[in-house]
Enzyme design. Sequence first.
Site, PDB file in Angstrom:
ATOM      1  N   CYS A  16       0.367  -1.505   0.276  1.00  0.00           N
ATOM      2  CA  CYS A  16       0.096  -0.080   0.105  1.00  0.00           C
ATOM      3  C   CYS A  16       0.537   0.851  -0.324  1.00  0.00           C
ATOM      4  CB  CYS A  16      -0.657  -0.042   1.156  1.00  0.00           C
ATOM      5  SG  CYS A  16      -1.588  -1.166   1.121  1.00  0.00           S
ATOM      6  N   ILE A  17       0.520   2.485  -0.639  1.00  0.00           N
ATOM      7  CA  ILE A  17       0.721   3.403  -0.722  1.00  0.00           C
ATOM      8  C   ILE A  17       0.267   4.278   0.769  1.00  0.00           C
ATOM      9  CG2 ILE A  17       0.938   6.027  -1.876  1.00  0.00           C
ATOM     10  CD1 ILE A  17       3.155   3.546  -3.249  1.00  0.00           C
TER      11      ILE A  17
END
Length: 165
Positions: A33-34
């Site tokens: 994820c970012i």
Amino acid sequence: MTANEESIVVGLGEMQVRKGTSAVLSCIGLGSCIALCAYDPVAKVGGVAHMVLPTGGTGDKKQVSPKYVDTGVPLLFQEMSKQGAVKSRLVIKAAGGAQMLSIPGANGRLNVGERNIAELELALAKEGVSAAATDVGGTRGRSVKLFLDTGRVMVRTVEGVTSEL
């Protein structure tokens, strides 16, 4: 964190935006994820989007959500703008995008982290902005905190190393 700071966890696919507070926005246990952190130092508006996948599809079936990098970036900026932030003043920082799975013969299709990073770069370019700092890629998980009183972003790796972006 001090006793009067509220801690707000931004979960998978969620976005939080706050104005004029000493709260801390956190994304815990980022893998592929970012966490996109943005802060307007003049308006004192900060926000975090915890983006899971690069895109939400195409055409009529396209999903618009902070869950997806391609739509999460503009959604974060729009929500911040509603609270008085100006896109040209935003200090943008990002972390995450690690390669968490490695399966021989998958030809990189499972490298969601790498695809998220590429989509982030594209989405920021479409918005006409760039990141001031990033800690992306690699193979280690991270947790991220955005301190809304200052705009400071801290990243802690699974090994326990903490650094400021």
